[in-house]
Motif scaffolding. Structure first.
Motif, PDB file in Angstrom:
ATOM      1  N   LEU A 259       0.841  -1.194   0.000  1.00 57.72           N
ATOM      2  CA  LEU A 259       0.000   0.000   0.000  1.00 57.72           C
ATOM      3  C   LEU A 259       0.874   1.241   0.000  1.00 57.72           C
ATOM      4  O   LEU A 259       1.878   1.300   0.707  1.00 57.72           O
ATOM      5  CB  LEU A 259      -0.918   0.031   1.220  1.00 57.72           C
ATOM      6  N   ASP A 260       0.459   2.253  -0.764  1.00 56.77           N
ATOM      7  CA  ASP A 260       1.246   3.474  -0.923  1.00 56.77           C
ATOM      8  C   ASP A 260       0.380   4.699  -0.661  1.00 56.77           C
ATOM      9  O   ASP A 260      -0.709   4.841  -1.234  1.00 56.77           O
ATOM     10  CB  ASP A 260       1.804   3.548  -2.352  1.00 56.77           C
ATOM     11  N   THR A 261       0.875   5.594   0.195  1.00 60.27           N
ATOM     12  CA  THR A 261       0.174   6.841   0.469  1.00 60.27           C
ATOM     13  C   THR A 261       1.216   7.936   0.726  1.00 60.27           C
ATOM     14  O   THR A 261       2.396   7.763   0.439  1.00 60.27           O
ATOM     15  CB  THR A 261      -0.811   6.667   1.647  1.00 60.27           C
ATOM     16  N   ALA A 262       0.790   9.094   1.232  1.00 60.67           N
ATOM     17  CA  ALA A 262       1.702  10.198   1.551  1.00 60.67           C
ATOM     18  C   ALA A 262       0.991  11.162   2.483  1.00 60.67           C
ATOM     19  O   ALA A 262      -0.241  11.235   2.500  1.00 60.67           O
ATOM     20  CB  ALA A 262       2.149  10.931   0.283  1.00 60.67           C
ATOM     21  N   ASP A 263       1.791  11.928   3.230  1.00 53.93           N
ATOM     22  CA  ASP A 263       1.176  12.846   4.190  1.00 53.93           C
ATOM     23  C   ASP A 263       0.449  13.999   3.519  1.00 53.93           C
ATOM     24  O   ASP A 263      -0.441  14.613   4.113  1.00 53.93           O
ATOM     25  CB  ASP A 263       2.204  13.369   5.191  1.00 53.93           C
ATOM     26  N   CYS A 264       0.784  14.311   2.267  1.00 55.29           N
ATOM     27  CA  CYS A 264       0.156  15.452   1.596  1.00 55.29           C
ATOM     28  C   CYS A 264      -1.133  15.095   0.863  1.00 55.29           C
ATOM     29  O   CYS A 264      -1.806  15.980   0.332  1.00 55.29           O
ATOM     30  CB  CYS A 264       1.129  16.084   0.607  1.00 55.29           C
ATOM     31  N   TYR A 265      -1.476  13.800   0.800  1.00 53.83           N
ATOM     32  CA  TYR A 265      -2.659  13.387   0.033  1.00 53.83           C
ATOM     33  C   TYR A 265      -3.921  13.675   0.824  1.00 53.83           C
ATOM     34  O   TYR A 265      -4.093  13.202   1.917  1.00 53.83           O
ATOM     35  CB  TYR A 265      -2.603  11.894  -0.286  1.00 53.83           C
ATOM     36  N   CYS A 266      -4.861  14.420   0.278  1.00 51.60           N
ATOM     37  CA  CYS A 266      -4.895  15.088  -1.005  1.00 51.60           C
ATOM     38  C   CYS A 266      -5.267  16.559  -0.788  1.00 51.60           C
ATOM     39  O   CYS A 266      -6.409  16.938  -0.956  1.00 51.60           O
ATOM     40  CB  CYS A 266      -5.963  14.453  -1.884  1.00 51.60           C
ATOM     41  N   TRP A 267      -4.288  17.381  -0.427  1.00 52.73           N
ATOM     42  CA  TRP A 267      -4.597  18.770  -0.098  1.00 52.73           C
ATOM     43  C   TRP A 267      -5.278  19.499  -1.242  1.00 52.73           C
ATOM     44  O   TRP A 267      -6.091  20.414  -1.033  1.00 52.73           O
ATOM     45  CB  TRP A 267      -3.320  19.512   0.326  1.00 52.73           C
ATOM     46  N   TRP A 268      -4.975  19.125  -2.484  1.00 49.18           N
ATOM     47  CA  TRP A 268      -5.476  19.861  -3.646  1.00 49.18           C
ATOM     48  C   TRP A 268      -6.946  19.570  -3.954  1.00 49.18           C
ATOM     49  O   TRP A 268      -7.529  20.213  -4.810  1.00 49.18           O
ATOM     50  CB  TRP A 268      -4.622  19.555  -4.875  1.00 49.18           C
ATOM     51  N   GLU A 269      -7.525  18.606  -3.273  1.00 49.18           N
ATOM     52  CA  GLU A 269      -8.931  18.284  -3.517  1.00 49.18           C
ATOM     53  C   GLU A 269      -9.888  19.121  -2.675  1.00 49.18           C
ATOM     54  O   GLU A 269     -11.098  19.116  -2.923  1.00 49.18           O
ATOM     55  CB  GLU A 269      -9.188  16.797  -3.244  1.00 49.18           C
ATOM     56  N   SER A 270      -9.371  19.832  -1.675  1.00 43.93           N
ATOM     57  CA  SER A 270     -10.255  20.609  -0.802  1.00 43.93           C
ATOM     58  C   SER A 270      -9.504  21.822  -0.291  1.00 43.93           C
ATOM     59  O   SER A 270      -8.522  21.685   0.456  1.00 43.93           O
ATOM     60  CB  SER A 270     -10.729  19.741   0.374  1.00 43.93           C
ATOM     61  N   GLN A 271      -9.945  23.002  -0.686  1.00 48.66           N
ATOM     62  CA  GLN A 271      -9.265  24.221  -0.257  1.00 48.66           C
ATOM     63  C   GLN A 271      -9.301  24.325   1.266  1.00 48.66           C
ATOM     64  O   GLN A 271     -10.342  24.175   1.891  1.00 48.66           O
ATOM     65  CB  GLN A 271      -9.926  25.449  -0.895  1.00 48.66           C
ATOM     66  N   GLY A 272      -8.146  24.563   1.857  1.00 48.43           N
ATOM     67  CA  GLY A 272      -8.030  24.627   3.301  1.00 48.43           C
ATOM     68  C   GLY A 272      -7.424  23.369   3.910  1.00 48.43           C
ATOM     69  O   GLY A 272      -7.053  23.365   5.085  1.00 48.43           O
ATOM     70  N   SER A 273      -7.297  22.303   3.122  1.00 47.51           N
ATOM     71  CA  SER A 273      -6.709  21.060   3.614  1.00 47.51           C
ATOM     72  C   SER A 273      -5.202  21.053   3.381  1.00 47.51           C
ATOM     73  O   SER A 273      -4.734  21.482   2.333  1.00 47.51           O
ATOM     74  CB  SER A 273      -7.337  19.857   2.906  1.00 47.51           C
ATOM     75  N   TYR A 274      -4.465  20.534   4.368  1.00 47.74           N
ATOM     76  CA  TYR A 274      -3.036  20.309   4.202  1.00 47.74           C
ATOM     77  C   TYR A 274      -2.737  18.859   3.834  1.00 47.74           C
ATOM     78  O   TYR A 274      -1.584  18.469   3.718  1.00 47.74           O
ATOM     79  CB  TYR A 274      -2.294  20.672   5.487  1.00 47.74           C
ATOM     80  N   GLY A 275      -3.768  18.063   3.644  1.00 44.23           N
ATOM     81  CA  GLY A 275      -3.594  16.653   3.343  1.00 44.23           C
ATOM     82  C   GLY A 275      -3.778  15.800   4.583  1.00 44.23           C
ATOM     83  O   GLY A 275      -4.180  16.274   5.641  1.00 44.23           O
ATOM     84  N   GLY A 276      -3.477  14.517   4.441  1.00 47.55           N
ATOM     85  CA  GLY A 276      -3.616  13.586   5.554  1.00 47.55           C
ATOM     86  C   GLY A 276      -4.842  12.708   5.472  1.00 47.55           C
ATOM     87  O   GLY A 276      -4.953  11.720   6.198  1.00 47.55           O
ATOM     88  N   GLU A 277      -5.789  13.049   4.580  1.00 45.99           N
ATOM     89  CA  GLU A 277      -7.023  12.285   4.504  1.00 45.99           C
ATOM     90  C   GLU A 277      -6.778  10.828   4.102  1.00 45.99           C
ATOM     91  O   GLU A 277      -7.419   9.909   4.627  1.00 45.99           O
ATOM     92  CB  GLU A 277      -7.996  12.924   3.510  1.00 45.99           C
ATOM     93  N   SER A 278      -5.841  10.607   3.172  1.00 43.06           N
ATOM     94  CA  SER A 278      -5.554   9.248   2.730  1.00 43.06           C
ATOM     95  C   SER A 278      -4.958   8.423   3.867  1.00 43.06           C
ATOM     96  O   SER A 278      -5.368   7.279   4.106  1.00 43.06           O
ATOM     97  CB  SER A 278      -4.594   9.279   1.532  1.00 43.06           C
ATOM     98  N   GLU A 279      -3.951   8.972   4.558  1.00 47.50           N
ATOM     99  CA  GLU A 279      -3.354   8.246   5.668  1.00 47.50           C
ATOM    100  C   GLU A 279      -4.382   7.926   6.745  1.00 47.50           C
ATOM    101  O   GLU A 279      -4.387   6.820   7.308  1.00 47.50           O
ATOM    102  CB  GLU A 279      -2.199   9.049   6.269  1.00 47.50           C
ATOM    103  N   GLU A 280      -5.257   8.863   7.026  1.00 43.75           N
ATOM    104  CA  GLU A 280      -6.277   8.627   8.049  1.00 43.75           C
ATOM    105  C   GLU A 280      -7.204   7.490   7.645  1.00 43.75           C
ATOM    106  O   GLU A 280      -7.566   6.638   8.469  1.00 43.75           O
ATOM    107  CB  GLU A 280      -7.079   9.911   8.291  1.00 43.75           C
TER     108      GLU A 280
END
Length: 335
Positions: A47-68
């Motif tokens: 499995l592959d993810t990253a801490d920045c995924y996916c900030w660009w999908e929601s203004q105001g997000s720094y990412g982390g949604e994928s890891e969570e």
């Protein structure tokens, strides 16, 4: 599902990796969980993810949604020991106000505002990733975007400390030039630091067009380097280039083709269609099968399905065994 050795580590990883980038944002949680379950049931473990995924999908997000999301799935499924878990650091955006304009992210501005690979940044980043993933370690940790503003010695010493602390087992690098990769390896050998065992780059059957400068796409020099250094495994992201192999109209109009357009791409796309018809799979699946059949270097394609249907469309690639003649014809195709 077949496995391959990661570099010379002895670790066996699935030859088809599952990218979780858009899980929890573009792909709803229930569908993402179904994909993860199906992948695990098929014998997949990478499995592959990253801490920045996916900030660009929601203004105001720094990412982390994928890891969570992956962390919740690991907790509920109890599969942490069955999974070879990879994540990445260094590509979170420092200041979101500088990269959003009229409700859209500006990627040139984003690249200038990544947090980078400084020692404190990486130490904080891995702790954040572990918290979101709900685990005490990850198996593979990449520097996501090569950071030339930070001395490599600082980055590598910090990574060595993270490995020594037991938070990471192996390190990798992504989006990097070959000369930088060689410098990284030299410094690791000189100081006794853990060297990268995986290189994650954009790689597909099409070859980048002549004259293009692109740090993230594997070129001839990088392929030659990997063929010579089998302690590095190539993890190929965007292996089917947004699915363009199945759709001639998409190839004509999709932005991903700007890096590949030209007579060489046309000839190779035609070869894929021809061989795919012979073996009875889609052109997209044929490209995945061709990548998995490479041995010098070993290639692990990283698929990132948006839907369960897209995930299932990739599975026939696992059963394709191309003949030597078909491989030779695919390899020879091009202008």
């Amino acid at each position: 599902m077949r496995t391959v050795q990661l570099g010379r580590t002895g670790e066996q990883i699935s030859q088809l990796a599952l990218g979780c980038m858009i899980m929890g944002t573009v792909t709803p949680e229930d569908e993402a969980v179904t994909i993860l379950n199906r992948y695990a049931e098929a014998g997949g473990n990478f499995l592959d993810t990253a801490d920045c995924y996916c900030w660009w999908e929601s203004q105001g997000s720094y990412g982390g949604e994928s890891e969570e999301l992956v962390g919740r799935w690991l907790a509920r499924s109890g599969r942490r020991e069955d999974v070879f878990l990879a994540t990445k650091g260094s590509a979170v955006v420092r200041n979101l106000d500088l990269v959003w304009k009229d409700g859209r992210p500006e990627w040139d501005a984003a690249y200038r505002n990544f947090v980078g690979a400084g020692a404190k940044t990486l130490r904080d980043a891995i702790d954040g990733s572990l918290r979101r993933l709900g685990t005490d370690h990850v198996d593979l940790y990449y520097v996501h975007v090569d950071d030339r503003s930070t001395p490599l010695e600082e980055t590598l010493e910090a990574l060595a400390g993270i490995v020594q602390a037991g938070k990471v087992r192996y390190i990798g690098w992504s989006n990097v030039r070959t000369w930088r990769l060689e410098r990284i390896r030299q410094l690791c050998a000189q100081h006794g630091w853990p060297a990268p065992v995986a290189l994650q780059q954009q790689h597909s059957y099409l070859r980048r067009r002549a004259g293009l400068r692109h740090v993230s796409i594997v070129d001839d020099e990088q392929l030659d380097y990997l063929q010579t250094h089998d302690d590095l495994t190539l993890v190929a992201y965007s292996p089917i280039l947004k699915g363009i192999y199945d759709d001639p109209e998409k190839r004509r109009n999709h932005g991903v083709m700007s890096a590949y357009d030209g007579p060489d791409a046309e000839a190779r796309a035609a070869a894929v269609v021809e061989v795919a018809a012979e073996v009875g799979v889609t052109p997209n699946a044929l490209v995945l099968a061709w990548l998995m059949q490479q041995s010098s270097p070993t290639v692990v394609p990283l698929i990132g399905p948006r839907t369960l249907q897209q995930y299932e469309a990739a599975l026939p690639a696992l059963d394709v065994k191309l003949t030597e003649e078909q491989v030779a014809r695919l390899d020879a195709a091009g202008a």
